[in-house]
Design a protein around this motif. Structure first.
Motif, PDB file in Angstrom:
ATOM      1  N   LEU A 178     -47.438 -14.716  -9.023  1.00 50.23           N
ATOM      2  CA  LEU A 178     -48.810 -14.335  -9.340  1.00 50.23           C
ATOM      3  C   LEU A 178     -49.297 -15.211 -10.491  1.00 50.23           C
ATOM      4  O   LEU A 178     -48.576 -15.435 -11.456  1.00 50.23           O
ATOM      5  CB  LEU A 178     -48.886 -12.869  -9.775  1.00 50.23           C
ATOM      6  CG  LEU A 178     -48.402 -11.831  -8.774  1.00 50.23           C
ATOM      7  CD1 LEU A 178     -48.337 -10.461  -9.425  1.00 50.23           C
ATOM      8  CD2 LEU A 178     -49.316 -11.801  -7.571  1.00 50.23           C
ATOM      9  N   TRP A 179     -50.504 -15.717 -10.375  1.00 47.26           N
ATOM     10  CA  TRP A 179     -51.095 -16.499 -11.457  1.00 47.26           C
ATOM     11  C   TRP A 179     -51.741 -15.558 -12.464  1.00 47.26           C
ATOM     12  O   TRP A 179     -52.331 -14.540 -12.093  1.00 47.26           O
ATOM     13  CB  TRP A 179     -52.132 -17.469 -10.911  1.00 47.26           C
ATOM     14  CG  TRP A 179     -51.496 -18.594 -10.161  1.00 47.26           C
ATOM     15  CD1 TRP A 179     -51.218 -18.625  -8.824  1.00 47.26           C
ATOM     16  CD2 TRP A 179     -51.026 -19.813 -10.690  1.00 47.26           C
ATOM     17  NE1 TRP A 179     -50.615 -19.804  -8.496  1.00 47.26           N
ATOM     18  CE2 TRP A 179     -50.480 -20.559  -9.623  1.00 47.26           C
ATOM     19  CE3 TRP A 179     -51.013 -20.365 -11.966  1.00 47.26           C
ATOM     20  CZ2 TRP A 179     -49.929 -21.824  -9.791  1.00 47.26           C
ATOM     21  CZ3 TRP A 179     -50.477 -21.637 -12.127  1.00 47.26           C
ATOM     22  CH2 TRP A 179     -49.940 -22.341 -11.059  1.00 47.26           C
ATOM     23  N   ALA A 180     -51.624 -15.912 -13.745  1.00 46.90           N
ATOM     24  CA  ALA A 180     -52.180 -15.084 -14.804  1.00 46.90           C
ATOM     25  C   ALA A 180     -52.536 -15.969 -15.995  1.00 46.90           C
ATOM     26  O   ALA A 180     -52.117 -17.123 -16.076  1.00 46.90           O
ATOM     27  CB  ALA A 180     -51.179 -14.019 -15.225  1.00 46.90           C
ATOM     28  N   THR A 181     -53.308 -15.413 -16.899  1.00 48.28           N
ATOM     29  CA  THR A 181     -53.613 -16.085 -18.154  1.00 48.28           C
ATOM     30  C   THR A 181     -53.294 -15.119 -19.295  1.00 48.28           C
ATOM     31  O   THR A 181     -53.147 -13.918 -19.080  1.00 48.28           O
ATOM     32  CB  THR A 181     -55.102 -16.493 -18.245  1.00 48.28           C
ATOM     33  OG1 THR A 181     -55.904 -15.327 -18.111  1.00 48.28           O
ATOM     34  CG2 THR A 181     -55.472 -17.496 -17.176  1.00 48.28           C
ATOM     35  N   LYS A 187     -52.140 -10.566 -24.289  1.00 47.30           N
ATOM     36  CA  LYS A 187     -51.873  -9.769 -23.097  1.00 47.30           C
ATOM     37  C   LYS A 187     -51.955 -10.664 -21.875  1.00 47.30           C
ATOM     38  O   LYS A 187     -52.790 -11.554 -21.806  1.00 47.30           O
ATOM     39  CB  LYS A 187     -52.867  -8.611 -22.965  1.00 47.30           C
ATOM     40  CG  LYS A 187     -52.722  -7.605 -24.072  1.00 47.30           C
ATOM     41  CD  LYS A 187     -53.626  -6.439 -23.879  1.00 47.30           C
ATOM     42  CE  LYS A 187     -53.415  -5.508 -25.060  1.00 47.30           C
ATOM     43  NZ  LYS A 187     -54.128  -4.293 -24.962  1.00 47.30           N
ATOM     44  N   ILE A 188     -51.079 -10.412 -20.911  1.00 46.49           N
ATOM     45  CA  ILE A 188     -51.081 -11.180 -19.675  1.00 46.49           C
ATOM     46  C   ILE A 188     -52.047 -10.518 -18.705  1.00 46.49           C
ATOM     47  O   ILE A 188     -51.917  -9.334 -18.406  1.00 46.49           O
ATOM     48  CB  ILE A 188     -49.667 -11.237 -19.074  1.00 46.49           C
ATOM     49  CG1 ILE A 188     -48.739 -11.974 -20.041  1.00 46.49           C
ATOM     50  CG2 ILE A 188     -49.677 -11.915 -17.710  1.00 46.49           C
ATOM     51  CD1 ILE A 188     -47.285 -11.902 -19.673  1.00 46.49           C
ATOM     52  N   GLU A 189     -53.034 -11.299 -18.228  1.00 42.00           N
ATOM     53  CA  GLU A 189     -54.029 -10.796 -17.286  1.00 42.00           C
ATOM     54  C   GLU A 189     -53.866 -11.523 -15.963  1.00 42.00           C
ATOM     55  O   GLU A 189     -53.960 -12.756 -15.903  1.00 42.00           O
ATOM     56  CB  GLU A 189     -55.443 -11.020 -17.826  1.00 42.00           C
ATOM     57  CG  GLU A 189     -55.755 -10.242 -19.087  1.00 42.00           C
ATOM     58  CD  GLU A 189     -57.168 -10.498 -19.589  1.00 42.00           C
ATOM     59  OE1 GLU A 189     -57.930 -11.241 -18.925  1.00 42.00           O
ATOM     60  OE2 GLU A 189     -57.508  -9.945 -20.631  1.00 42.00           O
ATOM     61  N   LEU A 190     -53.626 -10.771 -14.890  1.00 38.64           N
ATOM     62  CA  LEU A 190     -53.487 -11.367 -13.572  1.00 38.64           C
ATOM     63  C   LEU A 190     -54.818 -11.957 -13.123  1.00 38.64           C
ATOM     64  O   LEU A 190     -55.877 -11.397 -13.390  1.00 38.64           O
ATOM     65  CB  LEU A 190     -53.024 -10.331 -12.556  1.00 38.64           C
ATOM     66  CG  LEU A 190     -51.642  -9.723 -12.796  1.00 38.64           C
ATOM     67  CD1 LEU A 190     -51.363  -8.646 -11.753  1.00 38.64           C
ATOM     68  CD2 LEU A 190     -50.569 -10.791 -12.753  1.00 38.64           C
ATOM     69  N   LEU A 191     -54.750 -13.086 -12.409  1.00 40.83           N
ATOM     70  CA  LEU A 191     -55.954 -13.722 -11.897  1.00 40.83           C
ATOM     71  C   LEU A 191     -56.313 -13.212 -10.506  1.00 40.83           C
ATOM     72  O   LEU A 191     -57.332 -13.593  -9.941  1.00 40.83           O
ATOM     73  CB  LEU A 191     -55.781 -15.245 -11.862  1.00 40.83           C
ATOM     74  CG  LEU A 191     -55.596 -15.896 -13.227  1.00 40.83           C
ATOM     75  CD1 LEU A 191     -55.370 -17.391 -13.069  1.00 40.83           C
ATOM     76  CD2 LEU A 191     -56.790 -15.629 -14.123  1.00 40.83           C
ATOM     77  N   GLU A 192     -55.460 -12.377  -9.950  1.00 41.91           N
ATOM     78  CA  GLU A 192     -55.709 -11.782  -8.636  1.00 41.91           C
ATOM     79  C   GLU A 192     -55.230 -10.339  -8.673  1.00 41.91           C
ATOM     80  O   GLU A 192     -54.408  -9.961  -9.497  1.00 41.91           O
ATOM     81  CB  GLU A 192     -54.962 -12.557  -7.548  1.00 41.91           C
ATOM     82  CG  GLU A 192     -53.454 -12.594  -7.777  1.00 41.91           C
ATOM     83  CD  GLU A 192     -52.746 -13.564  -6.861  1.00 41.91           C
ATOM     84  OE1 GLU A 192     -52.250 -13.095  -5.820  1.00 41.91           O
ATOM     85  OE2 GLU A 192     -52.698 -14.748  -7.186  1.00 41.91           O
ATOM     86  N   SER A 193     -55.741  -9.558  -7.790  1.00 40.91           N
ATOM     87  CA  SER A 193     -55.353  -8.156  -7.722  1.00 40.91           C
ATOM     88  C   SER A 193     -53.951  -8.026  -7.130  1.00 40.91           C
ATOM     89  O   SER A 193     -53.594  -8.729  -6.186  1.00 40.91           O
ATOM     90  CB  SER A 193     -56.354  -7.399  -6.849  1.00 40.91           C
ATOM     91  OG  SER A 193     -55.971  -6.062  -6.735  1.00 40.91           O
ATOM     92  N   VAL A 226     -41.959 -14.407 -16.856  1.00 41.45           N
ATOM     93  CA  VAL A 226     -43.130 -15.200 -17.212  1.00 41.45           C
ATOM     94  C   VAL A 226     -42.686 -16.629 -17.487  1.00 41.45           C
ATOM     95  O   VAL A 226     -41.783 -16.859 -18.286  1.00 41.45           O
ATOM     96  CB  VAL A 226     -43.839 -14.618 -18.458  1.00 41.45           C
ATOM     97  CG1 VAL A 226     -45.003 -15.486 -18.875  1.00 41.45           C
ATOM     98  CG2 VAL A 226     -44.268 -13.191 -18.185  1.00 41.45           C
TER      99      VAL A 226
END
Length: 69
Positions: free
Chosen positions: A7-10, A15-21, A32
Motif C-alpha cells: 500500500l502506498w502512503a505518505t 502519522k502514516i496516511e494511506l493513499l488508497e482505501s 514500513v
C-alpha cells in the motif's frame, strides 16, 4: 489477511496516511519501507537484477539461435 499487500502512503505530522482505501484490521502489523525522494530511480535500480535474470540468461540464447537459422 492471507497475503502480503503493498500500500502506498505518505507521512504527515508523524502519522502514516494511506493513499488508497484499505480495510485493515485494528492492530495489524505493518512493515514500513522509506523510499528515496527520487522514487523512479530507486525502482529502476531495485528491479534491474530481476530484469537481468529474465532477459540475460542462457535459455534465451536458444531462441536467438532459432531466429538466425
Amino acid at each position: 489477511m492471507d497475503m502480503l499487500k503493498t500500500l502506498w502512503a505518505t507521512v504527515r505530522e508523524e502519522k502514516i496516511e494511506l493513499l488508497e482505501s484499505a480495510e485493515l484490521p485494528e492492530g495489524v502489523t505493518v512493515l514500513v519501507t522509506l523510499l528515496p525522494e527520487n522514487e523512479a530511480e530507486f525502482w529502476l535500480q531495485a528491479s534491474q537484477t530481476s530484469l537481468d535474470a529474465v532477459w540475460d540468461n542462457a535459455e534465451d540464447n536458444v531462441y536467438a539461435q532459432l531466429l538466425q537459422a
